[in-house]
Design an enzyme around this catalytic site. Structure first.
Site, mmCIF file in Angstrom:
data_model
loop_
_atom_site.group_PDB
_atom_site.id
_atom_site.type_symbol
_atom_site.label_atom_id
_atom_site.label_comp_id
_atom_site.label_asym_id
_atom_site.label_seq_id
_atom_site.Cartn_x
_atom_site.Cartn_y
_atom_site.Cartn_z
ATOM 1 N N ARG A 1 -1.632 -6.028 -8.107
ATOM 2 C CA ARG A 1 -0.527 -6.744 -7.662
ATOM 3 C C ARG A 1 -0.291 -7.812 -8.606
ATOM 4 N NH1 ARG A 1 -3.311 -8.944 -2.303
ATOM 5 N NH2 ARG A 1 -4.704 -8.856 -3.968
ATOM 6 N N HIS B 1 0.878 -1.007 -0.014
ATOM 7 C CA HIS B 1 0.148 -0.015 0.076
ATOM 8 C C HIS B 1 0.847 1.162 -0.056
ATOM 9 C CE1 HIS B 1 -3.133 -2.639 2.276
ATOM 10 N NE2 HIS B 1 -3.758 -2.375 1.013
ATOM 11 N N SER C 1 -3.377 -7.918 2.905
ATOM 12 C CA SER C 1 -3.520 -7.694 4.189
ATOM 13 C C SER C 1 -4.000 -8.999 4.787
ATOM 14 C CB SER C 1 -4.593 -6.676 4.514
ATOM 15 O OG SER C 1 -4.216 -5.257 4.171
ATOM 16 N N LYS D 1 -15.975 -6.933 4.821
ATOM 17 C CA LYS D 1 -14.626 -7.815 5.231
ATOM 18 C C LYS D 1 -14.881 -7.905 6.869
ATOM 19 C CE LYS D 1 -11.600 -6.400 1.626
ATOM 20 N NZ LYS D 1 -10.355 -5.567 1.261
#
Length: 163
Positions: free
Chosen positions: A90, A17, A128, A41
């Protein structure tokens, strides 16, 4: 002034990030790191903890603001007069979802662009979720997250910090 918004849950913020944020600052006059209130989430860190961690690692960067947002990202961008949404990629599998979101945002507000930035390849495997899984079982996350995040993870999981 060219304003960009980089939004996410940041649970927790990773070096991937931060790579995207630091590179965004070179492209825009101001980058707003927008921490989502609404998410689907299960977060490890509270909203306040996530904001505090981001502030701790980005303290002193005058080109970055950290804020909370809720609702549609595109509405938040309009309110902030942002011309661009920053999205980090990514791997190729990220692109399909991100493209759908970018096209929907374009439909909702044609004047706001989405800019995709590939994270540095050394962080391309990071998420994460993976960081939390490794930290939960006492694995070393050094070099993958800022020191403040590593300490917060160890505290959250009640694990002694490793070198």
């Amino acid at each position: 002034m060219r304003i960009a918004v980089y939004a996410g849950t940041f649970d927790p913020v990773t070096n991937g990030h931060l790579d995207v944020i630091h590179r965004s600052v070179r492209l825009f006059d101001k980058v707003i790191v927008a921490v989502a209130r609404d998410n689907y989430k299960n977060t490890l860190f509270t909203l306040e903890e996530r904001v505090d961690l981001i502030r701790a690692v980005l303290d002193g960067d005058d080109h970055v603001e950290i804020e909370l947002f809720q609702g549609l990202l595109i509405d938040y961008c309009k309110k902030k007069k942002a011309s661009t949404i920053i999205r980090g990629l990514r791997v190729v599998s990220d692109f399909e979802y991100e493209m759908q979101m970018a096209l929907m945002n374009k439909k909702l507000h044609p004047d706001i662009e989405t800019t995709f930035l590939m994270t540095d390849q050394k962080y391309s495997f990071l998420s994460s979720k993976i960081i939390k899984q490794v930290a939960q079982f006492g694995g070393c996350v050094k070099g993958l997250v800022p020191e403040e995040v590593s300490l917060a993870l160890a505290k959250k999981f009640g694990i002694r910090q490793q070198d």
